[in-house]
Write an enzyme that holds these catalytic residues in place. Structure first.
Site, short mmCIF file in Angstrom:
data_model
loop_
_atom_site.label_atom_id
_atom_site.label_comp_id
_atom_site.label_asym_id
_atom_site.label_seq_id
_atom_site.Cartn_x
_atom_site.Cartn_y
_atom_site.Cartn_z
N GLN A 37 3.84 -2.40 3.44
CA GLN A 37 3.54 -3.64 2.72
C GLN A 37 3.40 -4.77 3.72
OE1 GLN A 37 7.06 -3.31 0.28
NE2 GLN A 37 8.00 -5.10 1.25
N VAL A 38 2.77 -5.87 3.29
CA VAL A 38 2.44 -6.97 4.21
C VAL A 38 3.13 -8.25 3.77
CG1 VAL A 38 0.57 -8.35 5.20
CG2 VAL A 38 0.20 -5.92 4.73
N ALA A 41 0.85 -1.19 0.00
CA ALA A 41 0.00 0.00 0.00
C ALA A 41 0.89 1.24 0.00
CB ALA A 41 -0.92 -0.02 1.22
N SER A 42 0.27 2.39 0.15
CA SER A 42 1.02 3.65 0.05
C SER A 42 2.06 3.81 1.14
CB SER A 42 0.04 4.83 0.08
OG SER A 42 -0.75 4.77 1.26
N LEU A 43 1.74 3.34 2.35
CA LEU A 43 2.63 3.57 3.50
C LEU A 43 3.39 2.33 3.94
CD1 LEU A 43 0.22 5.75 5.73
CD2 LEU A 43 1.75 6.49 3.90
N LYS A 81 2.92 -6.24 8.88
CA LYS A 81 2.84 -4.99 8.13
C LYS A 81 4.11 -4.18 8.41
CE LYS A 81 -0.33 -1.07 7.44
NZ LYS A 81 -1.65 -0.51 7.82
N ASP A 101 -11.65 4.28 5.99
CA ASP A 101 -10.97 3.85 4.76
C ASP A 101 -11.47 2.46 4.34
OD1 ASP A 101 -9.29 4.24 2.64
OD2 ASP A 101 -7.47 3.60 3.68
#
Length: 542
Positions: A172-173, A168-170, A187, A324
């Protein structure tokens, strides 16, 4: 000449700023405890700011040059404006991908503001920003682990997959397995996110303020203010962990009747920090994957009803809202304690992910927002106006506010027909909405400027939920609106009970409750008869 002079002045200012920055950067690197990292930041931040300036200038010039001399409201101007919107959206998209970080977050925000910003921007950002986020290398992941936990992932976990399952933008998993054999999702924040956040916020602010300066009707400074407030919280994963636990506690205390149907992954606190979040791994289907949901023996209509119910409870009863809820953050699995029905169907459980962005609604806001939705469902024009004004829309824009919430023109909003708010999701309806959005763009911008930021986040949440419903039902369902009406109405009555302490007032509220139950029962019967009639005439009805 004035414009040329302005650009010359700005160029001189940029050169002077660069010279000053070069000197200060050298001093900062020399005195830093981590010169290598500081050098990297001091060389990348100016490049990002330069990209911001060039992109903003390019967009402004394109609009001014391309639309110059074309009469307002003319067909030719509309055609040219569409092309400029599209070019500018692609320029902004390219900037977001090159700069990464909160620029991706900005692009995602824009992609979720359907009909609130030009459709060309929404479509461009939506098609790219949710699926093409930056990925940190395994070496960078190891660096974050060393900074946060003192060891690399292979020393902390029995297994750790170096390839992320999502980015994602901030963050990763990654999938991992703890020393006691539990499968977990880890995360990991993208490296240096917190270091560049302040400069990135300033860059985004530069773009938005520049566009507003040249085009006063383009006023999205509220988006910058929202990012400024929410980003520090989203960058602290311990805040996210606490939010997830508070969310579930609210369902258990305030909405026990559906608490078992809403879930959030358990947090492994001993393996979590502000930049690392280790959670229980969830084996479930994404909420917009209808085929996967059906393979689990779950009906998509049941999922749509559960999503509507869960978020209505959050908005109207809890006052603590996950803001969100796009498809990647909502998973579905069969209710663990549930059994199959006689027809072989299973009840769904909704799993909420990414708890970084929550908003709290104070008592008055929650009461007025619930009252507004009650009025919208019941097509009560007087109450719609009254509560829209209380929420900040004003006497002149309350009808537009109602239209944005429901995606319906005013004559449909106040139509007494039972299915007056149902969205069909067809091309004709989408075209009509896009026409209205373009026609009332300046009024929409003014409305967004007036509304409190918490209500703006409710609009964004509303748009996300509408997109989820559309993917599950190819439109919206009368029954989901019935659920929203029921929960908002009961929340209003519960609030009145707290406000009115005298016996006479309590009796009055009790009578209102009886009338409400009778009205809801009438709507339920009418809904059942409508479904029966349409089934008998061979029409499908969601």
């Amino acid at each position: 000449m004035a414009t040329r002079s302005l650009w010359r002045s700005r160029a001189k200012l940029a050169i002077a700023a660069s010279a000053i920055f070069t000197g200060s950067a050298a001093a900062t690197i020399a005195t830093s405890e981590d010169p290598a990292t500081t050098l990297k930041l001091c060389t990348t931040v100016p490049v990002r700011l330069a990209r911001d300036t060039i992109t903003a200038a390019s967009i402004v010039f394109d609009y001014q040059y391309s639309l110059w001399g074309l009469p307002e409201g003319s067909v030719e101007r509309s055609k040219v404006k569409h092309k400029v919107h599209l070019r500018s959206a692609h320029k902004l998209q390219e900037l977001c991908f090159k700069n990464g970080g909160i620029y991706i977050k900005l692009g995602q925000h824009i992609g979720q503001l359907e009909y609130l910003v030009p459709q060309e921007y929404v479509q461009t950002m939506r098609e790219s920003m949710l699926n093409k986020c930056p990925v940190s290398s395994y070496d960078q992941v190891c660096e974050v682990f060393k900074q946060e936990l003192g060891e690399t992932p292979d020393k902390i976990f029995n297994e750790f997959d170096p390839v992320p399952i999502a980015s994602a933008s901030l963050a990763q998993v990654h999938v991992a397995r703890t020393t006691n054999g539990q499968k977990v999702a880890v995360k990991v924040q993208h490296i240096h996110m917190t270091d560049t956040a302040a400069a990135d916020r300033a860059g985004v602010e530069l773009i938005v303020n520049t566009l507003h300066w040249f085009f006063p009707s383009f006023d999205y400074r509220w988006l910058v203010a929202e990012i400024r407030e929410s980003l520090p919280k989203e960058l602290d994963f311990l805040v996210e962990a606490r939010n997830s636990e508070k969310c579930l506690e609210n369902f258990q205390k305030l909405s026990p009747h559906i608490a078992d149907y809403v879930y959030a992954p358990k947090v492994h606190w001993n393996l979590s920090t502000s930049k690392l979040l280790t959670m229980e791994f969830m084996d479930a289907a994404q909420v917009n994957d209808v085929k996967a949901i059906e393979r689990l023996g779950i009906q998509p209509t049941e999922v749509a009803k559960l999503v509507s119910q869960a978020f209505a409870e959050m908005m109207f009863k809890h006052g603590f809202v996950h803001c969100d809820p796009h498809a990647a953050n909502l998973l579905v699995r069969p209710l663990p304690s549930g059994k199959r029905s006689l027809l072989g169907k299973r009840k769904p459980q909704l799993i909420l992910l990414d708890h970084g962005l929550y908003k709290e609604l104070d008592f008055n806001t929650r009461y007025n927002y619930a009252s507004l939705w009650k009025a919208l469902i019941l097509a009560d024009a007087k109450s719609i106006k009254e509560n829209s004004v209380k929420l900040g829309a004003g006497e002149d824009l309350y009808a537009l506010f109602a239209g944005i919430l429901t995606m319906k023109p005013w004559n449909r909003v106040v139509d007494p027909a039972l299915d007056h708010l149902v969205i069909q999701g067809n091309d004709s309806e989408r075209s009509e909405l896009q026409m209205y959005a373009s026609q009332y763009f300046s009024q929409i911008s003014e409305l967004l400027r007036r509304l409190p930021r918490v209500i703006l986040l409710m609009l964004k949440t509303n748009d996300c939920l509408r997109a989820v419903n559309n993917s599950l039902l190819q439109g919206s369902s009368l029954e989901t609106f019935f659920i929203i009406g029921k929960i908002s109405s009961k929340a209003v009555l519960e609030a009145k009970k707290l406000q009115r302490k005298s016996l006479l007032c309590q009796v009055q509220v009790w009578l209102e409750e009886l009338l409400l139950e009778a009205r809801l029962l009438g709507m339920h019967i009418a809904l059942w008869l409508l479904q029966l009639r349409r089934a008998l005439t061979g029409l499908t009805y969601k």
